[in-house]
Design an enzyme around this catalytic site. Sequence first.
Site, short mmCIF file in Angstrom:
data_model
loop_
_atom_site.label_atom_id
_atom_site.label_comp_id
_atom_site.label_asym_id
_atom_site.label_seq_id
_atom_site.Cartn_x
_atom_site.Cartn_y
_atom_site.Cartn_z
N TYR A 202 20.66 36.94 14.86
CA TYR A 202 20.54 35.97 13.76
C TYR A 202 21.83 35.17 13.54
CZ TYR A 202 20.60 33.92 9.23
OH TYR A 202 20.76 33.00 8.23
N HIS A 231 34.54 28.43 1.53
CA HIS A 231 33.08 28.28 1.65
C HIS A 231 32.68 27.06 0.81
CE1 HIS A 231 28.92 30.42 1.14
NE2 HIS A 231 28.91 29.59 2.15
N CYS A 255 22.32 27.84 -4.04
CA CYS A 255 22.67 26.99 -5.19
C CYS A 255 22.67 25.51 -4.79
CB CYS A 255 24.02 27.39 -5.76
SG CYS A 255 23.98 28.98 -6.59
N LYS A 257 23.98 23.81 -1.84
CA LYS A 257 25.19 23.19 -1.27
C LYS A 257 24.85 22.06 -0.29
CE LYS A 257 28.75 25.78 0.50
NZ LYS A 257 28.18 26.78 1.22
N ASN A 373 14.38 32.60 4.66
CA ASN A 373 15.69 32.27 5.22
C ASN A 373 15.54 31.58 6.57
OD1 ASN A 373 18.54 32.26 5.20
ND2 ASN A 373 18.64 34.13 6.43
N ARG A 406 24.88 29.73 -10.55
CA ARG A 406 23.58 29.61 -11.21
C ARG A 406 23.68 30.42 -12.49
NH1 ARG A 406 18.13 29.05 -9.30
NH2 ARG A 406 18.85 28.57 -7.19
N GLY A 500 19.52 14.39 -6.98
CA GLY A 500 20.30 13.14 -6.97
C GLY A 500 21.00 12.87 -8.30
C1 OXD Z 1 25.27 31.36 3.94
C2 OXD Z 1 25.00 30.33 4.98
O1 OXD Z 1 26.14 31.13 3.09
O2 OXD Z 1 24.17 30.56 5.87
O3 OXD Z 1 24.62 32.42 3.97
O4 OXD Z 1 25.66 29.28 4.94
MN MN Z 2 27.26 29.32 3.56
#
Ligand code: OXD
Ligand code: MN
Length: 590
Positions: A202, A231, A255, A257, A373, A406, A500
């Site tokens: 994965y 991150h 959240c 990103k 996921n 969150r 937006g």
């Molecule tokens: C995570 C990603 O933060 O896949 O899990 O970016």
């Molecule tokens: Mn990530």
Amino acid sequence: MSLTKNKAVNEWVNEMAAMTKPDGIVWIDGSEAQLGALRKESLATGEITALDPEKLPGCFLHRSAVNDVARVEHKTFICSRREEDAGPTNNWTAPDEMYAKLRKLYGGCMKGRTMYVIPFSMAVPESPFAKFGVELTDSIYVVLNMAIMTRTGIRVLKCLDSSASPSDFTRGLHSKAGIDEENRYIAHFPEDNTIWSINSGYGGNALLGKKCLALRIASYIGRKEGWMAEHMLILGIENPNGEIRYLAAAFPSACGKTNLAMLIPPEAYRKKGYKIWCVGDDIAWLRVGSDGRLWAVNPEAGFFGVAPGTNMKSNPNALLSCRKNSIFTNVVHNLDDNTVWWEGLDKTPPKNALNWKGEKWDCTDGSKGAHPNSRFTAPASQCPCISGEFETPQGVPLSALVFGGRRARTAPLVYQSRDWDHGVFVGSIMASETTAAASGAVGVVRRDPMAMLPFCGYHMGDYFAHWLDMGKRIPNPPKIFNVNWFRTDGKGNFIWPGYGENMRVLEWIIKRAFGEAGAVESPIGRLPEPGDINREGLDLPLQTLKELLTVDRDLWREEAKEIRAFYSKFGDKLPSKLNDELARLEKNLA
Ligand code: OXD
Ligand code: MN
């Protein structure tokens, strides 16, 4: 045949091959011809499926093993020599012990398979900020993903060979082995610049350039070398004058990103000439520039985005990024037109389809077709709003850093820290509430400082100290903010429209960073007055904005207690400055 005369690379590849015993070794040269041949091979074994060449040209579908669909935090280890260097938020095993345990698992694990040698670079290889790695893997799927997510091949080897220290590269060993959950390990040896990953195929566990190198190992190296691996997404906001100002933002998983990184401004903004440019959606490397500002590069070359929920409303730019030359993992296969589907893509699930496990799927039986996921791997260059600075070696100068989580009730829509040290405090107390969808237990708060809890390659107390230390080295630091898109009303409905419309908050942030917008003091930091957030074209009463910007002192007193308990984990490694900030918060709330 080896593609390099680099002795350190060759010796290490030979040593790993002697342990894993592959039938053959293939070096990835980065050419389209070689990748094409590998795709053919992978198609022949059924590892990937080619999708409709007209609707999704150059796209493939892959299904992982059903027991191997996510990062495994409980099997992720930071094997520093001393346990205290890994700290209380990481799993730790002594390096000798971990190497010995894994050597047994790796012994002969590539018999009957080919070992692929992937030279790769995080950041443009010609950039002085690039970090080089070599990943050994027995998975063509990993090779194909790494070719999208990183820069690979001869170009990278040339840069490594001509660098000041050609033996300085991350040694990443990956084997799917038997995809055995019990013996799945993602082990990092920061002092050896080494990653050993086994029994998973994965993304985050197997694409070693991403979380393993660009965050865990890089955060460790960054502390030693005086920079930061975070991150964070990076985006540029172009204003009607054509000026582009940049910010980087850290959010825990789930959240939004990727959505924020590629945001399309509301019509009222677009008409005036506002645009958002995406530099990165997941990782930022931050350095102090010779001009005294903090500069950010995205070390990745692609997006490994969560598919479910991605649609033409939530994130058209992400969807358009993965319409060609992309890999889809664990999504629904629409057999009628040989395309892909996932929950939230549109309201018409395919009738004749296979679910993420490859089983015939009946979209009316209530089961999910795509894994929650499930992912798309897409070249960043295909994003319609990719920044013109995406490949610029020195990156972009940051005017603001944003933290977010969150929170149903505690955190206001946005607030600004008083200064860098207070901003570090704000990042260190980041937390996110779990949702019913994610865990069943609603509203459970997980502390996730700077969204780095699963990704910090060393003691989090030392990490806080490094942040504070960096502040002293940046003559013209970005201003630090916190946002919360997830405030709810008494009935649990979100009261901020998000997506937006988040542009309205970004506008206040970036204007504040340049001293062009107003703010008022509060116990937790500086907040906009409700009238400071532009509501043009937005159907949101001023009263709702007032509510979004309230700071409930009782809730914050509870919050302060929880922060104190969280901080106690770090013992004497917690920088006293953060304790001072907490004491100041408590005093402000008294
Ligand atoms: C995570 C990603 O933060 O896949 O899990 O970016
Ligand atoms: Mn990530």
